[in-house]
Design a protein around this motif. Structure first.
Motif, PDB file in Angstrom:
ATOM      1  N   MET A 199       0.840  -1.185   0.000  1.00 35.21           N
ATOM      2  CA  MET A 199       0.000   0.000   0.000  1.00 35.21           C
ATOM      3  C   MET A 199       0.879   1.239   0.000  1.00 35.21           C
ATOM      4  N   TRP A 221      -8.875   0.650   6.493  1.00 34.54           N
ATOM      5  CA  TRP A 221      -8.874  -0.078   7.768  1.00 34.54           C
ATOM      6  C   TRP A 221      -7.517   0.002   8.451  1.00 34.54           C
ATOM      7  N   LEU A 222      -6.446  -0.068   7.675  1.00 35.07           N
ATOM      8  CA  LEU A 222      -5.109   0.036   8.239  1.00 35.07           C
ATOM      9  C   LEU A 222      -4.909   1.399   8.897  1.00 35.07           C
ATOM     10  N   CYS A 223      -5.309   2.458   8.216  1.00 38.49           N
ATOM     11  CA  CYS A 223      -5.156   3.805   8.772  1.00 38.49           C
ATOM     12  C   CYS A 223      -6.025   3.984  10.013  1.00 38.49           C
ATOM     13  N   GLN A 224      -7.237   3.447   9.985  1.00 38.08           N
ATOM     14  CA  GLN A 224      -8.104   3.550  11.154  1.00 38.08           C
ATOM     15  C   GLN A 224      -7.520   2.783  12.334  1.00 38.08           C
ATOM     16  N   THR A 282      -6.939   3.634  -4.083  1.00 35.73           N
ATOM     17  CA  THR A 282      -7.455   3.572  -2.730  1.00 35.73           C
ATOM     18  C   THR A 282      -8.283   2.309  -2.525  1.00 35.73           C
ATOM     19  N   SER A 283      -8.090   1.674  -1.381  1.00 35.48           N
ATOM     20  CA  SER A 283      -8.846   0.466  -1.097  1.00 35.48           C
ATOM     21  C   SER A 283      -9.375   0.508   0.332  1.00 35.48           C
ATOM     22  N   LYS A 284     -10.331  -0.349   0.600  1.00 36.00           N
ATOM     23  CA  LYS A 284     -10.881  -0.432   1.955  1.00 36.00           C
ATOM     24  C   LYS A 284      -9.840  -0.951   2.929  1.00 36.00           C
ATOM     25  N   CYS A 285      -8.946  -1.803   2.456  1.00 35.65           N
ATOM     26  CA  CYS A 285      -7.877  -2.326   3.307  1.00 35.65           C
ATOM     27  C   CYS A 285      -6.983  -1.180   3.798  1.00 35.65           C
ATOM     28  N   GLU A 286      -6.691  -0.254   2.904  1.00 34.07           N
ATOM     29  CA  GLU A 286      -5.884   0.917   3.256  1.00 34.07           C
ATOM     30  C   GLU A 286      -6.618   1.760   4.306  1.00 34.07           C
TER      31      GLU A 286
END
Length: 53
Positions: free
Chosen positions: A1, A18-21, A12-16
């Motif tokens: 990422m 979730w990682l930031c959150q 941009t992805s949802k995984c990115e």
């Protein structure tokens, strides 16, 4: 990422998100930069969802 070096945010992805959150949660929500990144990712995902890219 690639969080910082992607100026157009097209990958941009949802995984990115979730990682930031998760990182934001681990820092006890004190990092303003992570908040900005999370908001930008959410806006990008919404734009992609609405096909405004």
């Amino acid at each position: 990422m690639n969080i910082i070096e992607n100026p157009h945010r097209l990958g941009t992805s949802k995984c990115e998100l979730w990682l930031c959150q998760f990182l934001h949660f681990l820092t006890c929500k004190k990092s303003k930069r992570l908040e900005q990144i999370i908001l930008q990712i959410e806006e990008d995902l919404e734009a992609i969802k609405n096909k405004k890219v």
